[in-house]
Design a protein around this motif. Structure first.
Motif, PDB file in Angstrom:
ATOM      1  N   PRO A   1       0.793  -1.171   0.213  1.00 10.22           N
ATOM      2  CA  PRO A   1      -0.089  -0.073  -0.007  1.00 10.22           C
ATOM      3  C   PRO A   1       0.781   1.183   0.029  1.00 10.22           C
ATOM      4  N   ALA A   2       0.281   2.397  -0.170  1.00 10.01           N
ATOM      5  CA  ALA A   2       0.782   3.516  -0.244  1.00 10.01           C
ATOM      6  C   ALA A   2       1.868   3.817   1.398  1.00 10.01           C
ATOM      7  N   GLY A   3       2.510   4.487   1.109  1.00 10.71           N
ATOM      8  CA  GLY A   3       3.513   4.634   2.343  1.00 10.71           C
ATOM      9  C   GLY A   3       3.251   6.296   2.728  1.00 10.71           C
ATOM     10  N   PRO A   4       3.567   6.618   3.970  1.00 11.33           N
ATOM     11  CA  PRO A   4       3.489   7.890   4.492  1.00 11.33           C
ATOM     12  C   PRO A   4       4.443   8.916   3.674  1.00 11.33           C
ATOM     13  N   THR A   5       4.192  10.151   3.482  1.00 14.44           N
ATOM     14  CA  THR A   5       5.183  11.162   3.035  1.00 14.44           C
ATOM     15  C   THR A   5       6.513  11.275   3.505  1.00 14.44           C
ATOM     16  N   PRO A   6       7.393  11.187   2.741  1.00 15.45           N
ATOM     17  CA  PRO A   6       8.883  11.146   3.487  1.00 15.45           C
ATOM     18  C   PRO A   6       9.282  12.498   3.708  1.00 15.45           C
ATOM     19  N   ALA A   7      10.014  12.599   4.731  1.00 16.69           N
ATOM     20  CA  ALA A   7      10.810  13.823   5.025  1.00 16.69           C
ATOM     21  C   ALA A   7      11.880  13.963   4.021  1.00 16.69           C
ATOM     22  N   PRO A   8      12.098  15.158   3.485  1.00 14.61           N
ATOM     23  CA  PRO A   8      13.096  15.555   2.397  1.00 14.61           C
ATOM     24  C   PRO A   8      14.543  15.465   2.749  1.00 14.61           C
ATOM     25  N   LEU A   9      15.432  14.712   1.966  1.00 13.07           N
ATOM     26  CA  LEU A   9      16.853  14.552   2.464  1.00 13.07           C
ATOM     27  C   LEU A   9      17.679  15.365   1.098  1.00 13.07           C
ATOM     28  N   THR A  10      18.524  15.981   1.503  1.00 10.11           N
ATOM     29  CA  THR A  10      19.325  16.759   0.513  1.00 10.11           C
ATOM     30  C   THR A  10      20.827  16.094   0.474  1.00 10.11           C
ATOM     31  N   ASP A  11      21.712  16.518  -0.637  1.00  8.69           N
ATOM     32  CA  ASP A  11      22.953  16.176  -0.458  1.00  8.69           C
ATOM     33  C   ASP A  11      23.707  16.878   0.629  1.00  8.69           C
ATOM     34  N   GLY A  12      24.608  16.242   1.144  1.00  7.38           N
ATOM     35  CA  GLY A  12      25.465  16.778   2.222  1.00  7.38           C
ATOM     36  C   GLY A  12      24.837  16.960   3.634  1.00  7.38           C
ATOM     37  N   GLN A  13      23.421  16.756   3.675  1.00 10.71           N
ATOM     38  CA  GLN A  13      22.756  16.709   5.001  1.00 10.71           C
ATOM     39  C   GLN A  13      23.317  15.473   5.916  1.00 10.71           C
ATOM     40  N   ARG A  14      23.126  15.853   7.182  1.00 10.12           N
ATOM     41  CA  ARG A  14      23.925  14.920   8.318  1.00 10.12           C
ATOM     42  C   ARG A  14      22.581  14.607   8.957  1.00 10.12           C
ATOM     43  N   LEU A  15      22.579  13.330   8.913  1.00  9.46           N
ATOM     44  CA  LEU A  15      21.526  12.611  10.061  1.00  9.46           C
ATOM     45  C   LEU A  15      22.348  12.136  11.408  1.00  9.46           C
TER      46      LEU A  15
ATOM     47  N   GLU B   1      26.918   9.725  13.139  1.00  6.00           N
ATOM     48  CA  GLU B   1      26.286  10.464  12.134  1.00  6.00           C
ATOM     49  C   GLU B   1      26.560   9.757  10.796  1.00  6.00           C
ATOM     50  N   LEU B   2      25.426  10.100   9.945  1.00  4.38           N
ATOM     51  CA  LEU B   2      25.317   9.622   8.645  1.00  4.38           C
ATOM     52  C   LEU B   2      25.267  10.966   7.650  1.00  4.38           C
ATOM     53  N   THR B   3      25.977  10.804   6.644  1.00  2.00           N
ATOM     54  CA  THR B   3      26.020  11.851   5.644  1.00  2.00           C
ATOM     55  C   THR B   3      25.151  11.534   4.273  1.00  2.00           C
ATOM     56  N   VAL B   4      24.159  12.138   4.121  1.00  2.00           N
ATOM     57  CA  VAL B   4      23.536  12.021   2.821  1.00  2.00           C
ATOM     58  C   VAL B   4      24.308  12.368   1.654  1.00  2.00           C
ATOM     59  N   LEU B   5      24.384  11.289   0.609  1.00  2.00           N
ATOM     60  CA  LEU B   5      24.931  11.805  -0.659  1.00  2.00           C
ATOM     61  C   LEU B   5      23.778  11.522  -1.832  1.00  2.00           C
ATOM     62  N   HIS B   6      23.615  12.427  -2.321  1.00  2.00           N
ATOM     63  CA  HIS B   6      22.696  12.360  -3.977  1.00  2.00           C
ATOM     64  C   HIS B   6      23.529  11.887  -5.021  1.00  2.00           C
TER      65      HIS B   6
END
Length: 728
Positions: free
Chosen positions: A169-183, A189-194
């Protein structure tokens, strides 16, 4: 991490009351720790998801197919709040999104992950999944008998009729992630890489401190899908090249989202970037084929992965047998004759050091933590325990930065010189495809000669490193016995066993010596650079010895070496002691497992059962006396140049008489260093076209430089000098 992607409180799954995944968690997932607070959450053969835990929360990279409750699986590993991050929005990476409240993804993934998956797409995939399991069942019996490659983490699961009720089924709306963002997970920490290319919304996550790259479909140990409408080959190529430059030197391991190879070494990124560059530049030929779902594609096949592009108009799709992914291994020869276990890496380094970036093929006699020792025999392998830690030599190489890329085959229990194994086959010799690799370090030699490893870690009792080095055109060292620790090694004849290694490059050979050899002087005195080289004219090596003497600034003496002369008497004494020790070490196991060994190897062991203690003691005495006389003759500054083997490797199809004649000639060449405990370094010389059957197929031969005990580092220096351009 931005607040819109960070749950403030533990998440509660958003499972619709009337829905539940059709399969049980325990029956579908494989869970395995990969690193500190990092786990594989695999649907084996389908999707590899990864759970990464911090002090405050955890991230699940992808939610897989949705056939079983991945939220529940993650909950067995962590009690932290879990944020599910989609590496992209394709069906097989977001199937369990609806089981989570907290999702994050690239903004371009939102339309896909917030929509239900069409039933026809799920039905098509179930057909492929069942086809895959049927293929596994066909291979399972052979695997259990011969290969022992399938594990709990790499065994595909059956797809029962209950799976037909699968829905996404459809899932929830995701929070947006951008290049270089740190979780921020709390202490981690995890770095987001687009990483667009496979799809516009593709992401990787990078744990910079640990050097772990969670790659999604940006890096695949199988088929790179660049043939679908949302993929772009030029963008993919640019992404991989940029990613390689951006992360160079920072990656320790890569975790792809597909195939049974769920971890690879850092060099995989470079190789993938190079391959994409070749495809974009038109330098990599393609062939018409299909993808997993039998959709048409133009396949560009590389050593251990393929790049799929759209099939040009007017070209008919075909589905031929896949091309062998064996690098330079000759076609038609199974890779199982080289490797028992293989990965990229199989086991990574534990620190950076002098060997960082180098790949090691480990002979299947050394303990590798987490794996069994197979000793070239399936019966031994089936009863072997999983090793809790690495052998000493393996641990030293990993501590110096080397990666273990596989456990390579050996003659049974190391009692052979040809490399022929009746259970696993004869490894290919890329340097002379019609000839054997030599043994018993056959698998490591084949791997290094084929470019699949930089270092072959082997053993040498009667020539098991020197002979493969010679006939495969490699460098090799049998060190002074006792200098390299043998803890965790399955031996053959303790008085003669040594740890040795092979390489295609003399500098690499010496680099391994810098790691494995002790730095202090040997007990018998500190050897110095040789002032004299002895070579017997009949050995056919005078020209090579003259070149070596010129490189070293030593005098060349052509003639007998006295105690070297009664080679047949020395060989007989050596074989008596070797056979007696081998039977003492393995006779109990052989008696308990009749028929487990090939007849030729079993016959060699049985000789030892007939040797009484007095005969063995007398033979050992003759060896000790001859050693003392030879060392007195050589002193600390005289070296000997000898053949490294009895000629090129014997033909792969040689009969028993020819094979035994070659074996005896080879033992005569190797026995002086073997029996007397002398270090011996093999250097490749000019191949012989005549001896290999014609000028179009040159068969390598090598020369063995034999020095006094403890001259190991000097021998390695000599090999480097000999191998420099213009020296030969």
């Amino acid at each position: 991490m931005t607040s819109d992607a960070t749950p403030a409180t533990p998440a509660t799954p958003a499972t619709p009351a009337t829905l539940a995944p059709p399969l049980a968690v325990a029956d579908w997932f494989a869970l395995r720790p990969l690193a500190a607070r990092t786990w594989l959450v695999a649907e084996p053969g389908h999707v590899n998801c990864f759970l990464i835990e911090g002090d405050e929360r955890a991230v699940l990279v992808d939610t897989g197919l949705g056939l079983a409750d991945i939220h529940a699986a993650a909950r067995t590993l962590t009690d932290r709040p879990v944020l599910a991050v989609n590496s992209h929005g394709h069906d097989d990476h977001r199937g369990g999104n609806w089981l989570f409240d907290d999702i994050a993804a690239h903004p371009a993934a939102a339309p896909a992950v917030t929509s239900a998956v069409a039933p026809q797409r799920l039905a098509a995939y179930l057909g492929v999944a069942r086809e895959q399991y049927a293929a596994y069942r066909r291979r399972r019996a052979d695997d259990e008998r011969f290969f022992h490659q399938f594990t709990a983490e790499t065994t595909p699961r059956p797809v029962p009729p209950a799976a037909d009720a699968w829905t996404v089924p459809a899932g929830p709306t995701p929070a947006p992630l951008t290049d270089g963002q740190r979780l921020d997970l709390g202490g981690r920490e995890l770095t987001v890489l687009h990483t667009p290319g496979h799809s516009p919304d593709s992401l990787c996550l990078f744990d910079e401190r640990a050097g772990l790259l969670f790659a999604g479909d940006t890096l695949i140990t199988g088929d790179f899908w660049v043939h679908q409408p949302d993929a772009a080959i030029e963008i993919f190529a640019a992404t991989l090249r940029t990613l390689h430059q951006r992360l160079a030197g920072s990656i320790r391991e890569i975790f792809p989202a597909h195939t049974l190879r769920y971890r690879v070494g850092p060099d995989f990124l470079r190789r993938a970037a190079d391959a994409f560059d070749q495809v974009v530049a038109g330098r990599a030929p393609g062939r018409p084929g299909t993808d997993l779902l039998r959709r048409p594609a133009l396949r560009h096949d590389f050593a251990d992965f393929s790049i799929l592009r759209p099939l040009p108009a007017g070209v008919t799709p075909t589905d031929p047998a896949p091309a062998p992914n064996t690098d330079r291994v000759p076609a038609g020869i199974g890779v199982s004759s080289v490797w028992r276990e293989r990965g990229e890496p199989l086991v990574g380094p534990v620190a950076d050091g002098a060997l960082t970036g180098l790949r090691v093929a480990v002979k299947d006699l050394f303990a590798v933590g987490g794996y069994r020792v197979g000793a070239g025999n399936p019966t031994w392998l089936a009863r072997a325990p999983v090793e809790p830690r690495d052998a000493d030599a393996v641990a030293m190489l990993r501590a110096a930065g080397a990666s273990i890329v596989g456990i390579a085959q050996t003659d049974e229990l190391a009692f052979g010189l040809s490399g022929v194994n009746v259970h696993y086959g004869t490894p290919p010799n890329p340097a002379a495809p019609d000839r054997v690799t030599g043994g018993s370090s056959s698998g490591p030699a084949a791997a290094v000669a084929a470019g699949q490893a930089d270092i072959g870690l082997g053993t040498d009792t009667a020539g098991s490193v020197r002979v493969p080095a010679s006939v495969c055109g490699l460098y090799g060292l049998r060190p002074t016995p006792g200098l390299v620790p043998t803890g965790g090694l399955l031996g053959l004849a303790p008085s003669f066993d040594t740890v040795g290694w092979l390489a295609a490059d003399a500098d690499v050979l010496r680099g391994v010596g810098e790691v494995l050899l002790p730095s202090g002087p040997p007990p018998e005195g500190e050897p110095t650079k040789p002032t004299k080289l002895l070579v017997v004219d009949s050995a056919g090596l005078v020209t090579v010895a003259a070149r070596l003497a010129d490189v070293l600034g030593a005098d060349l003496v052509v003639g007998p070496v006295r105690e070297d002369d009664d080679v047949d008497g020395l060989l007989e004494a050596f074989r008596v002691v070797q056979a007696a020790q081998a039977w003492r070490l393995r006779g109990g196991w052989i008696r308990a497992h009749p028929g487990a060994l090939g007849e030729t190897v079993a016959a060699r062991f049985r000789v030892g059962a007939t040797i009484d203690a007095d005969v063995e003691q007398a033979a050992a005495g003759r060896i000790a006396e001859g050693r003392a006389r030879l060392l007195d003759r050589l002193g600390l500054t005289t070296w000997v140049v000898r053949p490294a083997a009895g000629g090129p490797g014997h033909p792969r199809d040689a009969g028993r008489d020819d094979t035994e004649a070659w074996r005896r000639a080879t033992l005569r060449a190797t026995v002086v260093a073997s029996a007397y405990g002398l270090p011996s370094c093999v250097v490749p010389t000019a191949p012989s076209g005549r001896e290999s059957g014609g000028p179009d197929r040159a068969a390598p031969v090598g020369a063995a430089i034999v020095g006094p005990p403890g001259a190991d580092r000097l021998l390695l220096d000599a090999a480097v000098a000999f191998g420099r351009p213009g020296a030969t």
